[in-house]
Design an enzyme around this catalytic site. Structure first.
Site, PDB file in Angstrom:
ATOM      1  N   HIS A  22      27.042   9.405  44.923  1.00  0.00           N
ATOM      2  CA  HIS A  22      26.568  10.650  44.312  1.00  0.00           C
ATOM      3  C   HIS A  22      25.128  10.981  44.723  1.00  0.00           C
ATOM      4  CE1 HIS A  22      24.766   8.038  41.071  1.00  0.00           C
ATOM      5  NE2 HIS A  22      23.856   8.991  41.098  1.00  0.00           N
ATOM      6  N   ASP A  46      31.913   5.165  43.423  1.00  0.00           N
ATOM      7  CA  ASP A  46      30.552   5.655  43.655  1.00  0.00           C
ATOM      8  C   ASP A  46      29.804   4.695  44.578  1.00  0.00           C
ATOM      9  OD1 ASP A  46      28.350   7.238  43.465  1.00  0.00           O
ATOM     10  OD2 ASP A  46      27.752   6.565  41.469  1.00  0.00           O
TER      11      ASP A  46
END
Length: 628
Positions: free
Chosen positions: A431, A479
């Site tokens: 992210h 992630d």
């Protein structure tokens, strides 16, 4: 006519008056929030009354140091860990700390603590500084009963530290003259002396990095007064031993600046917005010794008197993020002309280099560091304060991931943390990556806004995001991302004492294991970050506990885990997204997690959530080997 007047009056009472009252209340609420003690528009900018004296300073001191609202108990937020571990084990070796006596009962043990210590393993000093016990002053811990004493902050006077009494007694030292200023005071110092209390003499300066400094400067570069090293506020927040305040590093029952951890200059702790902070001190660097003739050499240790008025003050760099780099800059140099050239960097900061390899691309991408997961901190100290101040060299794999708009001439700025796992590879969170940006990384430093001789700045050649990365309003899946660094002159990152790779994990760790997070806590949109690298200890939390209804319920999958404290406190908001969670086993540090997401920061039942690196080992190895 009277009826119309009555109707008009009713309309006024029913509509106009309530609206005005509501407006007035809203304005009062805004003023109350603005004027609330500790409130400021920019975090960390409120400082300690810079240039402000009189009643304003007194109000600040009362708000900052009057701790009557603090909780009055000896509860430990880590007790749940001992319940999880069920204190199983034997008394040999003795698990009880600080002189505790171990008693065995079946397959469990119990610690009987000396009276000044508490905790399941006698690991904590009993809280003797009760709320409000020292009024508007500091509670200092001592090694003998009653194990504390109060230190009033002038102009508040002893014994209660609650009543201002400027200049009575005179707080100014070295024949300084105390002048009343409303209910406050200021010291008019004799020629050459300086400091809030005229305690700093003309010869007060530090040599080298100041590890030998034993002077009396007690103010930071921002003008904040240092806390005493044996302050309850410091010791309650860190791991300073409660039974030994004096040390070879110059620490003791005083508030003078010191450099016990090998930082670049003396520093100290301060209290801001009722939180523990630290900063470098406003202490003068000693002038270089005269070398014109041998007659200048003297056998005395005392410095020759100098006049403070002719000694230039060391100028600190204005806060700026590391400047942009280009392809012509080698990894060993930073992107700023202000940095010390490579030839002037002390040789002792480098480890033994690998055998020379011709600067070919293939050799660069296949050559590895000599070791992984073996930090060489500048000083091995058990007195440095977890969750607050990172020791130089303690996290040599820590990376500042920096960003700028793609193709722009803007400077790079810090956006996320990362972990160096190979000379040309950095592990971070997916992210953090935006394909519309250019990236670079800075390794080896502790300070985001000042160039350091240990810095290495390397451009990012490619960003690789996990193919199944998915971000929702509640959770972030897969992630994880890799940054491929750009080799220049035959190498990417260069192994030194301050730049090393972390090892990839090999096996799962037990719930309750102690690990560490590190970072600057700063992001592109955050104003709450730190310019200095911070670190903190966290505990691995079981999936069952973290999936409870009061925690994260069914949000977690097998690519995530929780770490922190279920009762709140230290959390990954003290680090950066994308930064490392490392765990030590057999004197080797493994990057076990990546700071990913969480609900709030440090709140009860809301620990930080981390990407489980162990699950993605095949993905990492495939991407690294496939791109060489």
């Amino acid at each position: 006519m009277n009826l119309k007047l009555w109707l008009l009056l009713l309309f006024f009472c029913a509509v106009i008056v309530p609206a005005q009252l509501k407006k007035h209340k809203h304005e009062n609420d805004k003023h109350a929030e603005r004027d609330r003690p500790g409130h400021s528009d920019k975090h960390g900018k409120s400082g300690k009354h810079p240039g402000k004296r009189g009643k304003g300073r007194l109000e600040y001191l009362k708000a900052e140091f009057d701790n009557t609202d603090d909780t009055d108990d000896d509860d430990d937020p880590n007790e749940w860990l001992f319940e999880l571990q069920d204190l199983r084990g034997k008394c040999s070796p003795n698990p009880c700390q600080n002189g505790g006596v171990c008693e065995e009962k079946r397959d469990k043990f119990k610690c009987k603590c000396p009276r000044q210590f508490v905790g399941r393993r006698c690991q904590r000093g009993k809280r003797v500084c009760k709320p409000g016990i020292c009024g508007t002053g500091l509670c200092l811990l001592t090694s003998s009963p009653p194990y504390y004493k109060c230190k009033c902050i002038p102009p508040y006077a002893p014994p209660t530290c609650k009543t201002p009494a400027p200049c009575a007694p005179n707080p100014c030292q070295n024949n300084g003259r105390c002048v009343s200023d409303e209910e406050d005071f200021k010291c008019v110092c004799q020629a050459g002396f300086r400091g809030q209390y005229c305690q700093v003499d003309p010869n007060d300066c530090y040599e080298g990095d100041g590890q030998s400094y034993r002077g009396k400067v007690s103010e930071t570069e921002e003008g904040d007064e240092c806390l005493d090293w044996n302050s309850d506020f410091i010791l309650d927040k860190g791991s300073f031993p409660s039974t030994a305040f004096a040390s070879s590093e110059g620490l003791g029952p005083h508030n003078f600046c010191r450099n016990p951890d090998g930082d670049k200059k003396p520093w100290c702790f301060v209290k801001k917005n009722k939180k523990l902070r630290w900063d470098h001190c406003d202490v003068r660097k000693c002038p270089p010794p005269a070398t014109t003739t041998t007659k200048m050499v003297t056998t005395t240790n005392k410095a020759q008197p100098t006049t403070a008025a002719v000694t230039p003050k060391v100028t600190t760099l204005q806060p700026t993020m590391p400047a942009k780099t280009d392809a012509s800059i080698t990894p060993e140099n930073t992107s700023s002309a202000l940095i010390t050239p490579k030839s002037t960097i002390p040789a002792q900061i480098f480890t033994t280099a690998a055998p020379a390899v011709p600067p070919t691309k293939n050799a660069t991408l296949t050559r590895d560091f000599l070791t992984c997961g073996k930090p060489q901190p500048k000083k091995q100290l058990n007195r440095i304060y977890g969750g607050l101040k990172a020791i130089p060299g303690a996290h040599p794999w820590q990376v500042s991931v920096q960003v700028k708009p793609k193709g722009s001439v803007q400077s790079y700025r810090h956006i996320c943390g990362g972990t160096l796992i190979k000379p040309c590879w950095v592990l971070t969170a997916a992210h953090c990556i935006d394909k519309n940006h250019d990236y670079s990384v800075v390794l080896g430093g502790l300070n985001l806004v000042q160039k350091e001789p240990t810095d290495q700045t390397v451009l990012v050649e490619d960003t690789i995001i996990h193919e199944k990365f998915k971000e929702t309003p509640d959770v972030v899946y897969n992630d994880i991302a890799l940054l491929k660094l750009k080799a220049t002159n035959g190498e990417c990152a260069r192994e030194t004492q301050f730049v090393k790779a972390a090892c990839l994990p090999k096996e799962p760790l037990a719930d309750g294991a102690e690990c560490r997070i590190s970072g600057w806590g700063a992001t592109e949109t955050s104003e709450y970050g730190s310019m200095h690298l911070l670190d903190a200890q966290v505990l691995l939390i079981s999936k069952e506990a973290c999936s409870g209804n009061k925690v994260y319920a069914a949000l977690l999958d097998d690519g995530m885990f929780c770490a922190g404290y279920l009762k709140g406190g230290v959390d990954s908001c003290q680090g950066d997204s994308g930064g490392p969670l490392t765990c030590e086993r057999n004197q080797t540090h493994y990057v076990y997690g990546i700071v990913s997401w969480g609900d709030s920061c440090g709140e009860k039942n809301k620990p930080g959530v981390y990407t489980r690196v162990l699950k993605y080992l095949d993905w990492i190895n495939t991407k690294i080997s496939g791109s060489q």
